[in-house]
Motif scaffolding. Structure first.
Motif, PDB file in Angstrom:
ATOM      1  N   GLU A  47      32.852 100.659   6.383  1.00 15.08           N
ATOM      2  CA  GLU A  47      31.452 101.086   6.277  1.00 15.08           C
ATOM      3  C   GLU A  47      31.356 102.560   5.898  1.00 15.08           C
ATOM      4  O   GLU A  47      32.183 103.374   6.318  1.00 15.08           O
ATOM      5  N   ASP A  48      30.321 102.868   5.154  1.00 16.97           N
ATOM      6  CA  ASP A  48      30.061 104.250   4.744  1.00 16.97           C
ATOM      7  C   ASP A  48      29.201 104.907   5.828  1.00 16.97           C
ATOM      8  O   ASP A  48      27.994 105.087   5.678  1.00 16.97           O
ATOM      9  N   LYS A  49      29.836 105.244   6.936  1.00 21.18           N
ATOM     10  CA  LYS A  49      29.124 105.838   8.057  1.00 21.18           C
ATOM     11  C   LYS A  49      30.086 106.651   8.909  1.00 21.18           C
ATOM     12  O   LYS A  49      31.307 106.447   8.854  1.00 21.18           O
ATOM     13  N   PHE A  50      29.527 107.566   9.691  1.00 17.61           N
ATOM     14  CA  PHE A  50      30.310 108.303  10.679  1.00 17.61           C
ATOM     15  C   PHE A  50      30.467 107.395  11.890  1.00 17.61           C
ATOM     16  O   PHE A  50      29.485 106.931  12.465  1.00 17.61           O
ATOM     17  N   ILE A  51      31.690 107.116  12.283  1.00 17.91           N
ATOM     18  CA  ILE A  51      31.942 106.173  13.367  1.00 17.91           C
ATOM     19  C   ILE A  51      31.965 106.910  14.698  1.00 17.91           C
ATOM     20  O   ILE A  51      32.796 107.804  14.925  1.00 17.91           O
ATOM     21  N   ALA A  52      31.055 106.539  15.594  1.00 17.48           N
ATOM     22  CA  ALA A  52      31.018 107.097  16.942  1.00 17.48           C
ATOM     23  C   ALA A  52      31.779 106.183  17.893  1.00 17.48           C
ATOM     24  O   ALA A  52      32.078 105.035  17.564  1.00 17.48           O
ATOM     25  N   LYS A  57      33.373 100.706  21.075  1.00 12.93           N
ATOM     26  CA  LYS A  57      33.590 100.544  22.517  1.00 12.93           C
ATOM     27  C   LYS A  57      33.636  99.076  22.914  1.00 12.93           C
ATOM     28  O   LYS A  57      34.453  98.663  23.742  1.00 12.93           O
ATOM     29  N   HIS A  58      32.765  98.237  22.310  1.00 16.77           N
ATOM     30  CA  HIS A  58      32.730  96.816  22.660  1.00 16.77           C
ATOM     31  C   HIS A  58      34.036  96.115  22.296  1.00 16.77           C
ATOM     32  O   HIS A  58      34.459  95.179  22.981  1.00 16.77           O
ATOM     33  N   LEU A  59      34.703  96.576  21.229  1.00 14.50           N
ATOM     34  CA  LEU A  59      35.984  95.981  20.845  1.00 14.50           C
ATOM     35  C   LEU A  59      37.059  96.315  21.887  1.00 14.50           C
ATOM     36  O   LEU A  59      37.896  95.461  22.219  1.00 14.50           O
ATOM     37  N   ILE A  60      37.042  97.534  22.381  1.00 16.16           N
ATOM     38  CA  ILE A  60      38.019  97.950  23.394  1.00 16.16           C
ATOM     39  C   ILE A  60      37.849  97.126  24.663  1.00 16.16           C
ATOM     40  O   ILE A  60      38.827  96.683  25.278  1.00 16.16           O
ATOM     41  N   LEU A 106      38.678 106.095  25.272  1.00 17.51           N
ATOM     42  CA  LEU A 106      37.480 106.600  24.617  1.00 17.51           C
ATOM     43  C   LEU A 106      37.259 108.088  24.844  1.00 17.51           C
ATOM     44  O   LEU A 106      36.561 108.746  24.072  1.00 17.51           O
ATOM     45  N   GLN A 107      37.847 108.636  25.927  1.00 16.90           N
ATOM     46  CA  GLN A 107      37.673 110.066  26.183  1.00 16.90           C
ATOM     47  C   GLN A 107      38.527 110.925  25.252  1.00 16.90           C
ATOM     48  O   GLN A 107      38.340 112.135  25.155  1.00 16.90           O
ATOM     49  N   LYS A 108      39.482 110.284  24.572  1.00 16.41           N
ATOM     50  CA  LYS A 108      40.323 110.992  23.608  1.00 16.41           C
ATOM     51  C   LYS A 108      39.930 110.625  22.182  1.00 16.41           C
ATOM     52  O   LYS A 108      39.389 109.559  21.934  1.00 16.41           O
ATOM     53  N   ASP A 158      28.556 110.273  19.635  1.00 12.72           N
ATOM     54  CA  ASP A 158      27.640 110.056  20.759  1.00 12.72           C
ATOM     55  C   ASP A 158      27.331 111.358  21.481  1.00 12.72           C
ATOM     56  O   ASP A 158      26.187 111.615  21.868  1.00 12.72           O
ATOM     57  N   HIS A 159      28.349 112.174  21.695  1.00 13.23           N
ATOM     58  CA  HIS A 159      28.182 113.465  22.369  1.00 13.23           C
ATOM     59  C   HIS A 159      28.903 114.525  21.546  1.00 13.23           C
ATOM     60  O   HIS A 159      30.097 114.420  21.308  1.00 13.23           O
ATOM     61  N   THR A 160      28.165 115.549  21.139  1.00 14.62           N
ATOM     62  CA  THR A 160      28.754 116.599  20.305  1.00 14.62           C
ATOM     63  C   THR A 160      28.460 117.961  20.920  1.00 14.62           C
ATOM     64  O   THR A 160      27.302 118.256  21.255  1.00 14.62           O
ATOM     65  N   LEU A 161      29.485 118.764  21.076  1.00 17.29           N
ATOM     66  CA  LEU A 161      29.333 120.129  21.576  1.00 17.29           C
ATOM     67  C   LEU A 161      29.552 121.090  20.418  1.00 17.29           C
ATOM     68  O   LEU A 161      30.615 121.105  19.798  1.00 17.29           O
ATOM     69  N   VAL A 162      28.529 121.893  20.118  1.00 21.78           N
ATOM     70  CA  VAL A 162      28.628 122.898  19.059  1.00 21.78           C
ATOM     71  C   VAL A 162      28.569 124.268  19.719  1.00 21.78           C
ATOM     72  O   VAL A 162      27.595 124.585  20.416  1.00 21.78           O
TER      73      VAL A 162
END
Length: 485
Positions: A47-52, A57-60, A106-108, A158-162
Motif C-alpha cells: 500500500e502507498d501509505k505510512f504504516i503505523a 497490531k491485529h496480525l501480531i 510493538l514498543q520497538k 500512532d504516537h509521534t514525539l517531535v
C-alpha cells in the motif's frame, strides 16, 4: 513424531488439514495460516501509505500462537521434518517467521516497517512537493517548510514525539500537519484536538488553523482541557477558592493526612533533606553572590530545635545557647542532614584537636563525627574528583587543590581519620553514596530515624520553614496554573 502431535494439541488445538485449490495433497492448517499472514503482510507493504503500529497490531495478536508453534518446532529440530513430510514451501515459513519476529514487539521499531516508511516519505517528498510548498500560503506566503518539517507532516505513526527548540517552527509544523490530515487523510476536523501550554501559543494556533486555514478543530490549553473534563464528569458545581482557603487546606493536608502515607513521608523527608533548596543555576557572578546571601543553609537538626551548642560569652563568661545551625553550602547541608537522619552525632566546623604551627587561625574541618569509640573528621571539597570546577580561575583551583593535599597530609601525620568527599565523582554516583560507603567501611552503623517521627516534628513546629515553604510552593503553582485557563 509424537512430540509434534503433542505440540499441535497444546499450541494450536483446532489444527486440521485442508486442501488447497492448486494442490492435490492436504496441508496442515498451520501452513494455511502462514500463507494468510504472508498475504496480509505483503498486502500492507504494497500500500502507498505510512504504516503505523496499529495497522499491523491485529496480525501480531492473531498469529502469536502460530509463531510460537513454529518456534518450538525449530528449537526442537523438527521443522525440517515437518516441511518435508507435508511437502511445504520452506520460503513461506521463513518469510512468516522473519516478518513476525521483526514486528512482534510493538514498543520497538520494526526494521521492515521502517524501510517501507522511509521509502514512502522519500517518494512523497518529491510527489507532493508542490502541495507542501504552498500548504501554509494562506497563513503567510513566505512560509516554506524545511525537510524535517515535511517529514513530520508526512509521518502518520500512532504516537509521534517531535523535539524542537524555541523558534524552530513548532507552531508552523502543527498547522501544516493539521491541514494535511484533513485534506489528504480525510480526517474530520472535530476529531483533531490541539493542546498547548500557554494562551499565547493557543492564540497563534487558532489564528493560523481556525482563521487562516478555515479548519474548525478545537484548540485549547492543557488546563482548560482538564477543567472541561472535570466539569463534564462532576455532578457538583466547581468553585474557585481564595488563596487563604487554599493555603489552609494544603497546610492541613501536609501536617496531618500525609502521616498516614508512609511512602509519601519517606519521599518528603528525602526532598526536605536533599533538594528543597535548589542550587544556583546561572553564569553571572554578582547574581551568584546575591543568591548565596539570600539562601538559608540551615539543617534539619537545627529546624527541629535539636541543635544546642553552648558557647561562653567573652565579656561576662555567661553560657549562651545557639539554636540555629547554619552551614556554608547546600552540599554541606545535605551531608549534615544525612548524618542526622541516620543517627550519627556530628559537630560542624570544630577546631582541630591538634595545634597547627605557624597557622593564622585554627584549622576547622567541616565535620567531626562520633559513634561509640569511633571518631572521624569529614571534609567535603567543592570540586570534582578529577579536580575540576567552573567557579574558580586556574590559579584559584591550583591553590584549592594544594590545600586539599595539605589537609590530607595533616590528618595522616597526626593519625586522625579523615573521610573526604567531592561534589561530583567520575562514576557519576552521588557524593552521599560515597560518604555512606566510607562510613560503613569504617564500621559506623546507620540507624535511620523513623521518617514519620521526623516529619511529625517538622509538621508540629509552626515556625518550621519546610512545611510553610512547601505549602507556599504548591499554592503558587496552582495559582499560576490558573492563569492559563
Amino acid at each position: 513424531m509424537e512430540i509434534l502431535k503433542i505440540l499441535k494439541k497444546i499450541i494450536i488445538p483446532r489444527s486440521r488439514k485442508v486442501s488447497l485449490p492448486d494442490n492435490e495433497c492436504d496441508v496442515p492448517a498451520e501452513y494455511s495460516q502462514v500463507l494468510a499472514f504472508n498475504t496480509s503482510f505483503k498486502g500492507l507493504l504494497s500500500e502507498d501509505k505510512f504504516i503505523a503500529r496499529s495497522d499491523y497490531k491485529h496480525l501480531i495478536e492473531k498469529y502469536k500462537r502460530l509463531f510460537d508453534f513454529f518456534k518450538v518446532l525449530e528449537s526442537s529440530n523438527l521443522l525440517n521434518d515437518y516441511i518435508k513430510k507435508h511437502k511445504l514451501d520452506e520460503a513461506q515459513i521463513i518469510y512468516f517467521s522473519n516478518a513476525y519476529n521483526d514486528t512482534k514487539e510493538l514498543q520497538k521499531e520494526s526494521s521492515i516497517i521502517k524501510m517501507h516508511n522511509d521509502k514512502y516519505i522519500s517518494q512523497h517528498l518529491v510527489s507532493e512537493k508542490d502541495y507542501l510548498d504552498r500548504i501554509l500560503r494562506e497563513c503567510d506566503s513566505a512560509i516554506l517548510l524545511d525537510n524535517e518539517q515535511r517529514e513530520v507532516v508526512l509521518s502518520d505513526e500512532d504516537h509521534t514525539l517531535v523535539i524542537a527548540g524555541a523558534g524552530a517552527g513548532k507552531t508552523t509544523t502543527i498547522a501544516a500537519k493539521v491541514r494535511y490530515l484533513v485534506e489528504k487523510q480525510g480526517i474530520d476536523p472535530k476529531k483533531i484536538l490541539i493542546i498547548s501550554f500557554t494562551n499565547k501559543a493557543v492564540g497563534e494556533l487558532r489564528e493560523r488553523i481556525n482563521d487562516n486555514l478555515h479548519i474548525d478543530c478545537p484548540i485549547t490549553t492543557f488546563h482548560s482541557t482538564g477543567y472541561t473534563i472535570l466539569k463534564k464528569s462532576d455532578t457538583q458545581n466547581q468553585r474557585i477558592v481564595d488563596s487563604g482557603y487554599m493555603y489552609n487546606v494544603i497546610n492541613r493536608y501536609l501536617k496531618s493526612k500525609v502521616l498516614s502515607n508512609s511512602q509519601l513521608v519517606d519521599k518528603l523527608i528525602l526532598f526536605f533533606g536533599s533538594y528543597f533548596s535548589a542550587p544556583y543555576e546561572g553564569d553571572k557572578l554578582n547574581d551568584y553572590f546575591q543568591f548565596i546571601s539570600n539562601t538559608d543553609f540551615s539543617t534539619l537538626r537545627s529546624d527541629l530545635h535539636e541543635y544546642m551548642q553552648q558557647i561562653i560569652c567573652r565579656r561576662d563568661q555567661k553560657a549562651l545557647t545557639l539554636n540555629n545551625e547554619v552551614l556554608r553550602s547546600l552540599e554541606e547541608v545535605r551531608i549534615a542532614n544525612f548524618l542526622y537522619l541516620n543517627n550519627i552525632d556530628y559537630e560542624y566546623e570544630p577546631i582541630y584537636q591538634y595545634r597547627i604551627l605557624d597557622a593564622n587561625k585554627p584549622y576547622t574541618p567541616d565535620f567531626k563525627i562520633k559513634q561509640g569509640d569511633k571518631s572521624s573528621y569529614i571534609e567535603h571539597f567543592g570540586i570534582t574528583e578529577s579536580g575540576q570546577s567552573n567557579r574558580y580561575t586556574q590559579a584559584e583551583l591550583n591553590k584549592y587543590k594544594s590545600r586539599i593535599n595539605d589537609k590530607i597530609l595533616l590528618h595522616r601525620s597526626h593519625r586522625t581519620d579523615l573521610i573526604y568527599t567531592f561534589s561530583r565523582y567520575n562514576d557519576h554516583r552521588d557524593y552521599i553514596d560515597h560518604l555512606k560507603e566510607q562510613l560503613l567501611q569504617r564500621g559506623y552503623t546507620l540507624r535511620p530515624k523513623p521518617a514519620t517521627e521526623v516529619y511529625k516534628k517538622l509538621a508540629d513546629n509552626e515556625e518550621n520553614k519546610y512545611i510553610f515553604r512547601l505549602t507556599l510552593l504548591i499554592c503558587n503553582f496552582i495559582s499560576n496554573s490558573g492563569r492559563f485557563l
